[in-house]
Design an enzyme around this catalytic site. Structure first.
Site: not given
Ligand code: PBG
Ligand code: ZN
Length: 328
Positions: A119, A192, A245, A271
């Site tokens: 991504c 996730k 997560k 985050s």
């Molecule tokens: C990418 C990824 C993401 C995060 C970690 N790896 C973002 C998403 O899936 O949009 C999020 C980490 C965070 O919010 O600190 N796949």
């Molecule tokens: Zn991703």
């Protein structure tokens, strides 16, 4: 007889003795965003205290990491050029590959975990290949495996696929094994969720999807039993560590995962969780230190063996100071 539970809360000393959960610097994994260019230490506006670093500045980033003995970092690359197929994710000299190499030069003993996803590298911002608005699963797997291999070749100590495609753990494991990396551990983002807590990260990594959302591959926040299936599937495909997560709104999932799989559990304190604490603290509405320590302790209490967190340096400092205070 009345239960007098307060007996064991009478003094700091007794409370320390009976404490069930302890935070340690050894628990922490610190994420790092690495960008092209030179002399860049660019503040991420939505994440106070977090920066995008250029490779030549990584030494500065690593200084407190080494000083406080944080055992691991997790690398996210932000490429200059994005395309439909995320080419920069699996180039030998891609931004993440070069960052991994540089970190291992500066700090050979630090554990470098490389996030594996498309991504940050695709023009459409999705974690897989896109065809007619659909995110393709099986067609994406070889690209993820190639990203994992190039990161291993760059010196990563561990790879962490975060794309949520089905079967990627097994696919990546076989590919690494075939190429001589049988000893390289795989940390899988197993549970996730399609969470609103990632938006500051998407600012930091420029990885917001250009259309739609991630709900056809990331999990529905309403589900926990399905998370257990994800964890068991990844474990059976060869995941060495399982990630749940986000963290705070998902501690029941952490607990369920810890009960159902035998692999160590990591939580990702994401985050949005970080930024909410920082914003409230900057307004003087909460005590940052107490809130952060309480949050991180709760993650361990739920069953996490390690925590991926942007608070790592600050929390390590607090733990260190507390120790020093006791030794006087
Ligand atoms: C990418 C990824 C993401 C995060 C970690 N790896 C973002 C998403 O899936 O949009 C999020 C980490 C965070 O919010 O600190 N796949
Ligand atoms: Zn991703």
């Amino acid at each position: 007889m009345m239960e007098r539970l307060r007996r064991l809360r009478r003094s700091e000393g007794i409370r320390n003795l009976v404490r069930e959960t302890r935070l340690s610097v050894d628990d922490f994994i610190l994420p790092v965003f690495v960008t092209e260019g030179t002399d860049i230490k660019n503040p991420v506006e939505s994440m106070p205290g977090v920066y995008q670093w250029s490779i030549d500045k990584l030494e500065e980033f690593l200084e407190p990491v080494i000083k406080y003995g944080i055992p691991a970092v997790m690398v996210f690359g932000i490429p200059e050029h994005k395309d439909e197929v995320g080419s920069e994710a699996y180039k030998c000299d891609g931004i993440a590959q070069r960052a991994v190499k540089r970190i291992k030069e500066v700090a050979p003993d630090l554990i470098v975990i490389a996030d594996v996803c498309l991504c940050e590298y695709t023009s459409h911002g999705h974690c897989g290949l896109v065809h007619e608005g659909k995110i393709l699963n099986d067609e994406t797997l070889p690209l993820l495996a190639q990203a994992a291999l190039t990161l291993a070749e760059a010196g990563a100590d561990m790879v962490a696929p975060s794309d949520m495609m089905d079967g990627r753990v097994g696919f990546i494991r076989s590919y690494l094994d075939e190429n001589g990396y049988t000893d390289l551990p795989l940390m899988a983002y197993s549970a996730k969720y399609a969470s609103a807590y990632y938006s500051p990260f998407r600012d930091a990594a420029h990885s917001a999807p250009a259309f739609g959302d991630r709900k056809t591959y990331q999990m529905d926040p309403a589900n926990c039993r399905e998370a257990v299936r994800e964890c068991l599937a990844d474990a059976s495909e060869g995941a060495d560590i399982i990630i749940v997560k986000p963290a705070l709104a998902y501690l029941d999932v952490v607990k369920a995962a810890a009960a159902e799989v035998r692999q160590p559990i990591a939580v990702y304190n994401v985050s949005g969780e970080y930024s909410m604490v920082k914003a409230a603290a900057e307004n003087g509405w909460i005590d940052e230190k107490k809130i952060v320590m309480e949050n991180l302790t709760a993650m361990k209490r739920a069953g996490a063996n390690m925590i991926i967190t942007y608070h790592a340096v600050q929390a390590a400092k607090w733990i260190y100071e507390e120790r020093a205070g006791k030794c006087q």
